[in-house]
Structures are given as structure tokens and as C-alpha cells.
Design a protein around this motif. Structure first.
Motif, PDB file in Angstrom:
ATOM      1  N   GLU A 157       0.690  -1.334  -0.033  1.00 49.43           N
ATOM      2  CA  GLU A 157      -0.377   0.003  -0.016  1.00 49.43           C
ATOM      3  C   GLU A 157       0.791   1.073  -0.024  1.00 49.43           C
ATOM      4  N   TRP A 158       1.079   1.817  -1.010  1.00 48.60           N
ATOM      5  CA  TRP A 158       2.769   2.272  -1.187  1.00 48.60           C
ATOM      6  C   TRP A 158       1.815   3.667  -1.278  1.00 48.60           C
ATOM      7  N   LEU A 159       0.766   4.759  -1.273  1.00 50.23           N
ATOM      8  CA  LEU A 159      -0.306   5.675  -1.600  1.00 50.23           C
ATOM      9  C   LEU A 159      -0.314   5.619   0.544  1.00 50.23           C
ATOM     10  N   LYS A 160      -0.360   4.775   0.802  1.00 50.74           N
ATOM     11  CA  LYS A 160      -0.550   5.246   2.508  1.00 50.74           C
ATOM     12  C   LYS A 160       0.750   5.374   3.121  1.00 50.74           C
ATOM     13  N   LEU A 161       1.859   4.379   2.917  1.00 52.61           N
ATOM     14  CA  LEU A 161       3.154   4.538   3.004  1.00 52.61           C
ATOM     15  C   LEU A 161       3.718   5.719   2.430  1.00 52.61           C
ATOM     16  N   ASN A 162       3.069   6.235   1.710  1.00 49.18           N
ATOM     17  CA  ASN A 162       3.581   7.615   1.618  1.00 49.18           C
ATOM     18  C   ASN A 162       2.994   8.643   2.370  1.00 49.18           C
ATOM     19  N   GLU A 163       1.719   8.713   2.357  1.00 51.29           N
ATOM     20  CA  GLU A 163       1.097   9.678   3.357  1.00 51.29           C
ATOM     21  C   GLU A 163       1.528   9.819   4.223  1.00 51.29           C
ATOM     22  N   LEU A 164       2.143   8.437   5.245  1.00 48.82           N
ATOM     23  CA  LEU A 164       2.740   8.082   6.877  1.00 48.82           C
ATOM     24  C   LEU A 164       4.509   9.059   6.849  1.00 48.82           C
ATOM     25  N   LEU A 165       4.549   8.892   5.264  1.00 50.07           N
ATOM     26  CA  LEU A 165       5.933   9.360   5.713  1.00 50.07           C
ATOM     27  C   LEU A 165       6.247  11.209   5.878  1.00 50.07           C
ATOM     28  N   SER A 166       4.990  11.368   4.773  1.00 51.47           N
ATOM     29  CA  SER A 166       4.737  12.696   4.595  1.00 51.47           C
ATOM     30  C   SER A 166       4.817  13.216   5.653  1.00 51.47           C
ATOM     31  N   ASP A 167       4.580  12.977   6.534  1.00 56.49           N
ATOM     32  CA  ASP A 167       4.437  13.631   7.830  1.00 56.49           C
ATOM     33  C   ASP A 167       6.036  13.677   9.071  1.00 56.49           C
ATOM     34  N   GLU A 168       6.383  14.938   8.806  1.00 55.77           N
ATOM     35  CA  GLU A 168       7.613  14.696   9.728  1.00 55.77           C
ATOM     36  C   GLU A 168       7.956  14.200  10.921  1.00 55.77           C
ATOM     37  N   ASN A 169       6.652  14.311  11.680  1.00 53.74           N
ATOM     38  CA  ASN A 169       7.003  13.807  13.238  1.00 53.74           C
ATOM     39  C   ASN A 169       6.894  12.457  12.942  1.00 53.74           C
ATOM     40  N   ASN A 170       5.231  11.878  12.252  1.00 55.42           N
ATOM     41  CA  ASN A 170       5.675  10.599  12.009  1.00 55.42           C
ATOM     42  C   ASN A 170       7.719  10.126  11.765  1.00 55.42           C
ATOM     43  N   CYS A 171       8.120  10.802  10.390  1.00 53.19           N
ATOM     44  CA  CYS A 171       9.422  10.319  10.405  1.00 53.19           C
ATOM     45  C   CYS A 171      10.429  10.374  11.321  1.00 53.19           C
ATOM     46  N   LYS A 172      10.588  11.858  12.960  1.00 49.98           N
ATOM     47  CA  LYS A 172      11.204  11.877  13.971  1.00 49.98           C
ATOM     48  C   LYS A 172      10.620  10.663  14.662  1.00 49.98           C
ATOM     49  N   GLU A 173       9.097  10.260  14.742  1.00 53.72           N
ATOM     50  CA  GLU A 173       9.062   8.840  15.720  1.00 53.72           C
ATOM     51  C   GLU A 173       9.843   7.857  15.142  1.00 53.72           C
ATOM     52  N   LEU A 174       9.890   7.262  14.134  1.00 59.60           N
ATOM     53  CA  LEU A 174       9.912   6.439  13.456  1.00 59.60           C
ATOM     54  C   LEU A 174      11.965   6.843  13.585  1.00 59.60           C
ATOM     55  N   ALA A 175      12.590   7.649  13.468  1.00 60.70           N
ATOM     56  CA  ALA A 175      13.855   7.512  13.416  1.00 60.70           C
ATOM     57  C   ALA A 175      14.181   7.419  15.042  1.00 60.70           C
ATOM     58  N   THR A 176      13.405   7.487  16.023  1.00 65.63           N
ATOM     59  CA  THR A 176      14.366   6.975  17.059  1.00 65.63           C
ATOM     60  C   THR A 176      13.550   4.970  17.461  1.00 65.63           C
ATOM     61  N   ASP A 177      12.887   4.978  17.125  1.00 70.78           N
ATOM     62  CA  ASP A 177      12.348   3.383  17.369  1.00 70.78           C
ATOM     63  C   ASP A 177      12.847   1.981  16.626  1.00 70.78           C
ATOM     64  N   PRO A 178      14.306   1.828  17.491  1.00 72.64           N
ATOM     65  CA  PRO A 178      15.138   0.630  17.288  1.00 72.64           C
ATOM     66  C   PRO A 178      14.658  -0.785  16.411  1.00 72.64           C
TER      67      PRO A 178
END
Length: 272
Positions: free
Chosen positions: A13-34
Motif C-alpha cells: 500500500e504505497w500511497l498509505k506508506l507515502n502519506e505516513l512518511l509525508s508527516d515529519e513528526n511520524n518520521c521523527k518517531e520512526l527514527a527513534t524506534d529501534p
């Protein structure tokens, strides 16, 4: 957040994944997740699996991930993952940002070279356009261009001079009015005045520092024995005399190449 990324990745589901990654707050949360390293590993596998299907939605997702890592520096990806992304994206959509990462990829490096050439040419065109108003005339089918030399002897003289006077400016068949101040006509008779503006010199040697004519050579031949030419030569001699400039008249005695002879004469008589 990482679990959602993995789910969207597995279900493609590439569109949903792209939507999730478009939010920088989500990306910052991802970056701290081991657990994110699992996502990265699976991402590379997905790239390999889908690299030939031309799925533009996948390209959009990967471009976003590349941006988050390289440009925004929000996601920390392994070098291997970055190379995988760049390889895939460059193949689909060649651009400098991907090519710069692919230092070992010949196609990518050639792409960068061509881009630099295009950029240089564009800058040069912009400079020219902003400083010059250029108009190039039409060109017909016939070609009336000619050699700058009127005889083989003139060419021999020029080549001999060029060999020994590498730093000076050589002007073959130059108009007298280009090297002698026209004020000289005040000292000439009417016929000689007219001749002054119509006549040329076989070779003028110009000082490369002062840009002033320094040495003057005229080549004579049997043609110069004709009455009309004798008169013309007389007027030319008069012009140089009135202008305070020495004219060197050279005439070969044998019918052979004169380059070495001309070279020797100039070497002996030209004062640098």
C-alpha cells in the motif's frame, strides 16, 4: 509507527506508506524506534522484488525516504540502503541527487559530467545574451571565401616569420590605412592619396606589447616590372618614406622555396 510501515510495505500500500512518511513528526518517531532497522531491511528486499515492475507509487515512496535521509537528515539509513535507493531511483528517474551518491556507477558519473557541461553552456549563453546583441547574417549557397595569401611566396614569408617571431602579431595583406595614420595624406599628391586608401602591404609585423606596427615587408616579382606596377611601387615607397617607416622589399632570384631565406633575412634584420 514502525509496525504500520511494515504492514503497508507487506501489503504494498504505497500511497498509505507515502502519506505516513509525508508527516515529519511520524518520521521523527520512526527514527527513534529501534525496530526501524527491520523496516529498512525489508525495504531493500522490496526494492529488489519490484525494481522491474515500473510501479510509480513505489518510486514516490522511495524518493521520499531518500529525501528524509539525505536532504532532511531525519532518518538514519545504512550506506547499503542508501545505495539501493539511489540505484533504483536513478534508473527510473535520473537526477543529480541520486548520481552523486553512486560514485562507482559509470552511467551516474557520466550523467553528472553531462549535467555540468549543460550548466556551463547555459551560464555562458546567459552571459552572452545579457551582454551582446547578436545578429548573424544569412549565408547563400555559393562560397566566395579565399586564402588570405595572394601567392605561394606570401605564404612562405608568413610561415617563416611565424616560426621565429612567436610572440609578435603578423598581419598579411593588411591595408595601409590600418597601419599608417591617415594624416600622412596631407604630405602626398592627389594620385598618391587615392592609392593610399586602396593599397595593401604583404606583411606587417606588430609589437605584441604596444600593438604598433614595427616591421614592413613587400614581396616583389616579375609582375613589379610592368609600367603600371612600377608606378604603384613608387607611390607605396613614397608613402612609407613620408610616414617615417622603412619598407623592406624582397625579391627572390631563383625559382625555389624561400622559407629558409626569408627566415634568415628576418632573423638578421628584425630588431626585437
Amino acid at each position: 509507527m514502525t509496525e504500520n510501515c511494515l504492514i503497508f510495505l507487506q501489503t504494498k500500500e504505497w500511497l498509505k506508506l507515502n502519506e505516513l512518511l509525508s508527516d515529519e513528526n511520524n518520521c521523527k518517531e520512526l527514527a527513534t524506534d529501534p525496530i526501524f532497522s527491520i523496516f529498512e531491511t525489508n525495504l531493500i528486499n522490496e526494492v529488489r522484488r519490484y525494481e522491474n515492475n515500473g510501479d510509480e507509487n513505489l518510486s514516490t515512496v522511495l524518493a521520499r525516504i531518500f529525501q528524509l535521509s539525505q536532504n532532511l537528515e531525519i532518518l538514519k539509513l545504512s550506506d547499503n540502503c542508501i545505495l539501493e535507493l539511489a540505484e533504483y531511483l536513478f534508473e527510473k528517474h535520473p537526477s543529480e541527487q541520486y548520481a552523486k551518491v553512486l560514485t562507482e556507477n559509470i552511467d551516474a558519473q557520466n550523467f553528472l559530467k553531462n549535467k555540468n557541461i549543460e550548466r556551463t553552456e547555459k551560464i555562458e549563453k546567459t552571459i552572452l545574451a545579457s551582454n551582446l546583441n547578436v545578429k548573424i547574417g544569412a549565408s547563400g549557397e555559393l562560397d566566395f571565401s579565399k586564402s588570405i595569401f595572394n601567392s605561394p611566396q606570401e605564404k612562405e614569408l608568413y610561415l617563416a616569420s611565424r616560426r621565429i617571431l612567436k610572440s609578435e602579431i603578423l598581419l598579411p595583406n593588411i591595408a595601409l590605412s590600418s597601419i599608417i595614420n591617415s594624416k600622412v595624406i596631407e604630405l602626398l599628391k592627389r594620385q598618391t592619396k587615392t592609392f593610399f586608401f586602396q593599397s595593401t602591404l604583404d606583411l606587417c609585423i606588430v609589437d605584441s606589447e604596444t600593438f604598433k606596427p614595427k616591421f614592413f615587408i613587400e614581396l616583389d616579382s616579375s609582375w613589379h616590372d610592368k609600367p603600371k606596377q612600377i608606378e604603384n611601387d613608387r607611390m607605396k615607397d613614397e608613402i612609407f618614406e613620408k610616414a617615417g617607416m622603412e619598407l623592406h622589399r624582397l625579391r627572390k632570384k631563383e625559382n625555389r622555396s624561400m622559407e629558409e631565406v626569408f627566415e634568415l633575412y628576418i632573423t638578421k634584420n628584425y630588431v626585437c
